[in-house]
Scaffold this active site. Structure first.
Site, PDB file in Angstrom:
ATOM      1  N   CYS A   7      39.281  35.991  39.698  1.00  0.00           N
ATOM      2  CA  CYS A   7      40.824  36.251  40.006  1.00  0.00           C
ATOM      3  C   CYS A   7      41.106  34.539  39.359  1.00  0.00           C
ATOM      4  O   CYS A   7      40.970  33.453  39.370  1.00  0.00           O
ATOM      5  CB  CYS A   7      40.444  34.995  41.787  1.00  0.00           C
ATOM      6  SG  CYS A   7      40.188  35.665  42.818  1.00  0.00           S
ATOM      7  N   GLY A 100      37.088  24.176  33.983  1.00  0.00           N
ATOM      8  CA  GLY A 100      37.519  25.948  35.252  1.00  0.00           C
ATOM      9  C   GLY A 100      36.366  26.006  35.098  1.00  0.00           C
ATOM     10  O   GLY A 100      35.813  26.967  34.463  1.00  0.00           O
ATOM     11  N   LEU A 101      36.327  26.858  36.019  1.00  0.00           N
ATOM     12  CA  LEU A 101      34.940  27.668  36.618  1.00  0.00           C
ATOM     13  C   LEU A 101      34.974  29.262  35.457  1.00  0.00           C
ATOM     14  O   LEU A 101      33.798  29.599  35.655  1.00  0.00           O
ATOM     15  CB  LEU A 101      35.274  28.120  38.468  1.00  0.00           C
ATOM     16  CG  LEU A 101      34.712  27.214  39.794  1.00  0.00           C
ATOM     17  CD1 LEU A 101      35.418  27.518  40.375  1.00  0.00           C
ATOM     18  CD2 LEU A 101      33.410  26.921  38.994  1.00  0.00           C
ATOM     19  N   ASP A 102      36.183  29.178  35.298  1.00  0.00           N
ATOM     20  CA  ASP A 102      35.620  30.888  34.378  1.00  0.00           C
ATOM     21  C   ASP A 102      35.533  30.702  33.275  1.00  0.00           C
ATOM     22  O   ASP A 102      35.021  30.957  33.007  1.00  0.00           O
ATOM     23  CB  ASP A 102      37.440  31.911  34.327  1.00  0.00           C
ATOM     24  CG  ASP A 102      38.795  30.645  33.432  1.00  0.00           C
ATOM     25  OD1 ASP A 102      38.927  29.660  34.210  1.00  0.00           O
ATOM     26  OD2 ASP A 102      39.203  31.079  33.672  1.00  0.00           O
ATOM     27  N   ARG A 103      35.639  29.986  32.818  1.00  0.00           N
ATOM     28  CA  ARG A 103      34.775  29.095  31.373  1.00  0.00           C
ATOM     29  C   ARG A 103      33.389  29.168  31.599  1.00  0.00           C
ATOM     30  O   ARG A 103      32.610  29.083  30.928  1.00  0.00           O
ATOM     31  CB  ARG A 103      35.490  27.758  31.272  1.00  0.00           C
ATOM     32  CG  ARG A 103      37.255  27.877  30.871  1.00  0.00           C
ATOM     33  CD  ARG A 103      37.825  26.402  30.593  1.00  0.00           C
ATOM     34  NE  ARG A 103      36.944  25.775  29.283  1.00  0.00           N
ATOM     35  CZ  ARG A 103      37.429  24.426  29.190  1.00  0.00           C
ATOM     36  NH1 ARG A 103      38.225  23.377  30.096  1.00  0.00           N
ATOM     37  NH2 ARG A 103      37.081  24.147  27.629  1.00  0.00           N
ATOM     38  N   ASP A 122      38.092  33.306  25.678  1.00  0.00           N
ATOM     39  CA  ASP A 122      38.363  34.208  26.487  1.00  0.00           C
ATOM     40  C   ASP A 122      40.088  34.371  26.258  1.00  0.00           C
ATOM     41  O   ASP A 122      40.805  33.185  26.890  1.00  0.00           O
ATOM     42  CB  ASP A 122      37.925  33.723  27.832  1.00  0.00           C
ATOM     43  CG  ASP A 122      39.031  34.000  29.140  1.00  0.00           C
ATOM     44  OD1 ASP A 122      38.770  35.680  28.616  1.00  0.00           O
ATOM     45  OD2 ASP A 122      37.932  34.126  30.658  1.00  0.00           O
TER      46      ASP A 122
HETATM   47  N1  LIG Z   1      44.418  46.635  32.295  1.00  0.00           N
HETATM   48  C1  LIG Z   1      45.178  46.079  31.819  1.00  0.00           C
HETATM   49  N2  LIG Z   1      45.616  44.942  32.822  1.00  0.00           N
HETATM   50  C2  LIG Z   1      46.183  43.965  32.892  1.00  0.00           C
HETATM   51  N3  LIG Z   1      46.387  42.843  31.739  1.00  0.00           N
HETATM   52  C3  LIG Z   1      45.386  43.440  31.020  1.00  0.00           C
HETATM   53  C4  LIG Z   1      45.158  44.972  30.997  1.00  0.00           C
HETATM   54  N4  LIG Z   1      44.633  45.194  29.573  1.00  0.00           N
HETATM   55  C5  LIG Z   1      45.436  44.292  28.667  1.00  0.00           C
HETATM   56  N5  LIG Z   1      45.706  43.598  29.409  1.00  0.00           N
HETATM   57  C6  LIG Z   1      46.194  42.195  29.001  1.00  0.00           C
HETATM   58  O1  LIG Z   1      45.734  40.667  29.279  1.00  0.00           O
HETATM   59  C7  LIG Z   1      46.474  39.836  29.046  1.00  0.00           C
HETATM   60  C8  LIG Z   1      45.489  39.497  30.699  1.00  0.00           C
HETATM   61  O2  LIG Z   1      44.493  38.604  30.687  1.00  0.00           O
HETATM   62  P1  LIG Z   1      43.691  38.722  31.981  1.00  0.00           P
HETATM   63  O3  LIG Z   1      43.571  39.668  32.969  1.00  0.00           O
HETATM   64  O4  LIG Z   1      42.646  37.741  31.359  1.00  0.00           O
HETATM   65  O5  LIG Z   1      43.423  37.252  32.505  1.00  0.00           O
HETATM   66  P2  LIG Z   1      44.524  36.985  33.764  1.00  0.00           P
HETATM   67  O6  LIG Z   1      43.853  36.567  34.686  1.00  0.00           O
HETATM   68  O7  LIG Z   1      46.045  36.768  33.761  1.00  0.00           O
HETATM   69  O8  LIG Z   1      44.660  34.905  33.964  1.00  0.00           O
HETATM   70  P3  LIG Z   1      43.619  34.400  33.066  1.00  0.00           P
HETATM   71  O9  LIG Z   1      41.691  35.222  33.855  1.00  0.00           O
HETATM   72  O10 LIG Z   1      42.685  34.216  32.139  1.00  0.00           O
HETATM   73  O11 LIG Z   1      43.220  33.112  34.497  1.00  0.00           O
HETATM   74  C9  LIG Z   1      47.642  40.124  29.793  1.00  0.00           C
HETATM   75  O12 LIG Z   1      48.299  39.601  28.187  1.00  0.00           O
HETATM   76  C10 LIG Z   1      47.414  41.570  29.387  1.00  0.00           C
HETATM   77  O13 LIG Z   1      48.662  42.467  28.150  1.00  0.00           O
HETATM   78  C1  LIG Z   2      42.561  26.974  31.667  1.00  0.00           C
HETATM   79  C2  LIG Z   2      42.264  28.483  32.878  1.00  0.00           C
HETATM   80  C3  LIG Z   2      43.477  27.871  33.186  1.00  0.00           C
HETATM   81  C4  LIG Z   2      41.491  29.451  31.901  1.00  0.00           C
HETATM   82  O1  LIG Z   2      41.934  30.853  33.106  1.00  0.00           O
HETATM   83  C5  LIG Z   2      41.197  27.801  33.764  1.00  0.00           C
HETATM   84  O2  LIG Z   2      39.912  27.921  33.015  1.00  0.00           O
HETATM   85  C6  LIG Z   2      41.493  26.353  34.630  1.00  0.00           C
HETATM   86  O3  LIG Z   2      42.393  26.463  35.030  1.00  0.00           O
HETATM   87  N1  LIG Z   2      41.165  25.295  34.031  1.00  0.00           N
HETATM   88  C7  LIG Z   2      41.336  24.101  34.706  1.00  0.00           C
HETATM   89  C8  LIG Z   2      41.049  23.121  33.347  1.00  0.00           C
HETATM   90  C9  LIG Z   2      40.055  23.043  32.400  1.00  0.00           C
HETATM   91  O4  LIG Z   2      39.090  23.334  32.201  1.00  0.00           O
HETATM   92  O5  LIG Z   2      39.646  21.630  31.637  1.00  0.00           O
HETATM   93  K   LIG Z   3      39.803  34.442  32.336  1.00  0.00           K
END
Ligand SMILES: Nc1ncnc2c1ncn2[C@@H]1O[C@H](COP(=O)(O)OP(=O)(O)OP(=O)(O)O)[C@@H](O)[C@H]1O
Ligand SMILES: CC(C)(CO)[C@@H](O)C(=O)NCCC(=O)O
Ligand SMILES: [K+]
Length: 249
Positions: A7, A100-103, A122
């Site tokens: 998410c 950030g947990l995704d990181r 990322d």
């Molecule tokens: N199939 C797709 N669906 C949605 N976004 C896409 C797709 N392909 C490429 N993108 C691009 O990916 C970007 C969104 O990135 P991603 O899906 O990694 O993250 P996020 O959920 O928006 O953010 P994050 O995970 O970093 O919080 C948008 O800028 C969009 O242009």
């Molecule tokens: C930086 C984002 C928004 C990237 O998705 C996420 O990893 C996040 O909310 N991090 C918390 C702040 C930090 O990593 O220092």
């Molecule tokens: K991400």
């Protein structure tokens, strides 16, 4: 079968793994939970035994997702949590819970694939970089706005920058100087990211010479893949890390 969710701030990436975790049954990316519900309902003979998720959203939103999974499938989802160390990697933040947990998952996924020095990039709503030393020590990283944030800031805070997302894609056929607003903005923002990535590579080379792996993930990873021929394009890196953080019971 196992349901996995990543998410992010803008999208929920999801996939369903076969029972032995050997194959991907279905996958996708949705904006809201209702869409996820529909996507999962469309999978024939869906039989979920486990679920795991990572969320960078608020605790309330994350709790809603967990409740959704419990309500629909009767299973307790394992949520990735901040940790000091896992899978040979040590969290390098002053306060490990703030990373950030995704990181965190992306670096767990990277280090599992190649235990050694790595640079993890990322490219999502935000763009992040993280550095892991050969011994698994996370050294920290950088955060900057990603393509969606950069273009939206320009569109929001200027009077005459206006174009829709469909035009944005077409503008990136080349990176020559733009001859329309959409080209000028989209190409300008990609060049900003290229500069960011170049700086990350220089830092990594300063630490480890050529002895490191570069991992590239996130929705906009492909925009930069060309400038990083040696990088591993790993769209599922966060899911790889999720399996490390939440192994099946
Ligand atoms: N199939 C797709 N669906 C949605 N976004 C896409 C797709 N392909 C490429 N993108 C691009 O990916 C970007 C969104 O990135 P991603 O899906 O990694 O993250 P996020 O959920 O928006 O953010 P994050 O995970 O970093 O919080 C948008 O800028 C969009 O242009
Ligand atoms: C930086 C984002 C928004 C990237 O998705 C996420 O990893 C996040 O909310 N991090 C918390 C702040 C930090 O990593 O220092
Ligand atoms: K991400």
């Amino acid at each position: 079968m196992i349901l996995e969710l990543d998410c992010g701030n803008s999208f929920i990436k999801w996939r369903v793994l076969s029972p032995a975790q050997t194959g991907i049954v279905a996958f996708g990316s949705v904006g809201v939970m209702e869409e996820l519900e529909r996507a999962l309902q469309a999978i024939p003979a869906l039989a979920l035994a486990h679920a795991r998720l990572v969320s960078v959203r608020s605790d309330e939103e994350t709790a809603e997702l967990v409740a959704f999974i419990a309500g629909h499938f009767g299973i307790d989802a394992c949520c990735a949590r901040p940790e000091l160390s896992r899978g040979g990697v040590r969290n390098g933040y002053e306060d490990f819970a703030r990373l950030g947990l995704d990181r965190w998952l992306a670096i767990l996924g990277a280090y599992q694939q190649s235990p050694g020095a790595c640079l993890v990039l990322d490219l999502g709503t935000a763009v992040t970089s993280d550095f892991v030393a050969p011994d698994g020590q996370h050294l920290g990283g950088f955060i900057c706005p990603g393509m969606p944030l950069m273009r939206n800031q320009l569109r929001t805070h200027t009077r005459r920058i206006r174009y829709d997302d469909a035009a944005a894609l077409e503008a990136l056929v080349s990176l020559e100087p733009g001859r329309s607003t959409v080209e000028a903005v989209e190409r300008g923002c990609v060049l900003m990211l290229k500069g960011f990535v170049q700086a990350q590579l220089e830092i990594a080379r300063g630490y480890w010479g050529d002895g490191f792996e570069t991992y590239l993930t996130g929705g906009d990873a492909k925009l930069l893949a060309q400038m990083l021929p040696r990088a591993r394009l790993a769209p599922d890196l966060i899911f790889s890390g999720l399996a490390v953080a939440c192994p099946l019971p």
